[in-house]
Design a protein around this motif. Structure first.
Motif, PDB file in Angstrom:
ATOM      1  N   ARG A  24      -6.875   1.953 -28.699  1.00 13.36           N
ATOM      2  CA  ARG A  24      -5.551   2.541 -28.845  1.00 13.36           C
ATOM      3  C   ARG A  24      -4.790   1.779 -29.922  1.00 13.36           C
ATOM      4  O   ARG A  24      -4.696   0.546 -29.866  1.00 13.36           O
ATOM      5  CB  ARG A  24      -4.784   2.511 -27.525  1.00 13.36           C
ATOM      6  N   VAL A  76      -9.093  10.265 -35.049  1.00 15.97           N
ATOM      7  CA  VAL A  76      -8.709  10.657 -33.691  1.00 15.97           C
ATOM      8  C   VAL A  76      -9.480  11.897 -33.271  1.00 15.97           C
ATOM      9  O   VAL A  76      -9.891  12.039 -32.119  1.00 15.97           O
ATOM     10  CB  VAL A  76      -7.189  10.893 -33.618  1.00 15.97           C
ATOM     11  N   ASP A 129      -7.262   6.605 -29.817  1.00 18.66           N
ATOM     12  CA  ASP A 129      -5.945   7.224 -29.726  1.00 18.66           C
ATOM     13  C   ASP A 129      -4.990   6.495 -30.661  1.00 18.66           C
ATOM     14  O   ASP A 129      -5.065   5.259 -30.786  1.00 18.66           O
ATOM     15  CB  ASP A 129      -5.394   7.171 -28.303  1.00 18.66           C
ATOM     16  N   TYR A 138       2.054   3.740 -23.945  1.00 24.56           N
ATOM     17  CA  TYR A 138       0.961   4.076 -24.854  1.00 24.56           C
ATOM     18  C   TYR A 138      -0.099   2.988 -24.963  1.00 24.56           C
ATOM     19  O   TYR A 138      -1.136   3.208 -25.584  1.00 24.56           O
ATOM     20  CB  TYR A 138       1.530   4.402 -26.243  1.00 24.56           C
TER      21      TYR A 138
END
Length: 244
Positions: free
Chosen positions: A144, A165, A172, A200
């Motif tokens: 991420r 992605v 992500d 996130y």
């Protein structure tokens, strides 16, 4: 990597703009020993009168045998080196280079843990090398990236990140815009805060490897938030950018 601190003469084989102020230089480096994602190099410029200036730049590319070395340089208007690298050098020019340097702020393919990357501005460069290395190795570790930029126009590698992605399972990317957002963005400009990293990032229970890179104040704030959220300080690695 024996001889990694020797100065070498690198030849620029290509150059491209990532943004209006950030330029990627593609370098052919004879006898390059290879590098790990997260390492950097020293660049030395020497004037005709003998005056020299030296700066460190993170490597943006993943290493492949026989491949090139890519550096993405952010121009600082009052800098000694970055304006020259961004606005003057061209294909065929040569630079003095030393490296690779660094062994702590690196990601290795054999590390199985999830990875959280937190970038501020040009701090995305070594983190992009990690993303590219994962893609090249077809790694299964979930990645991420939380990437803070002033405006959409200031985001390096935006198109490549969008493609990755889509094509690299388990990657992500979340952008945070501090001054201007895209027209359809659901929230106003803001800085990375507790809510951003909590929403996130990875939960602390996942024990992710965290890499934070950018200006000093950004790095200290992000790292403090991660610790406050319960992340293991030993799994948080930081790199601060400075100089020009």
């Amino acid at each position: 990597m024996r001889g990694r601190l020797n100065w070498r003469v690198a030849t620029i084989t290509d150059a491209r703009w990532e943004t209006s102020s950030a330029r990627t230089l593609v370098l052919d480096v004879p006898e390059w020993p290879g590098h790990l994602p997260g390492q950097h190099v020293d660049i030395r410029l020497t004037a005709e009168d003998g005056y020299s200036a030296q700066r460190s730049y993170s490597i943006a590319s993943a290493w492949q045998p026989g491949g090139t070395v890519e550096l993405t340089v952010q121009r600082l208007e009052d800098g000694e080196v970055s304006p020259y690298l961004c606005d003057v050098v061209t294909k065929g020019d040569q630079l003095e280079l030393r490296g690779p340097v660094g062994g702590w702020f690196v990601w290795r393919e054999k590390q199985p843990a999830p990875v959280l990357l937190v970038a501020g501005g040009s701090g995305v460069v070594p983190l992009m090398a990690m993303i590219r290395a994962r893609g090249l190795a077809r790694g299964r570790q979930p990645f991420r990236l939380i990437y803070s930029v002033r405006t959409p126009a200031d985001a390096c590698y935006a198109e490549e990140l969008q493609r990755r992605v889509r094509d690299d399972p388990g990657l992500d990317v979340r952008f945070v815009y501090t001054r201007k957002t895209p027209a359809d963005w659901p929230s106003p400009p803001k800085r990375i805060d507790v809510a951003t990293l909590n929403t996130y990032g990875w939960p602390p229970d996942f024990q992710p490897d965290c890499f934070v890179c950018g200006p000093t104040a950004f790095v200290e704030t992000a790292a403090d938030i991660l610790v406050a959220l319960g992340h293991d300080p030993k799994r948080i690695r930081t790199e601060r950018f400075g100089g020009a």
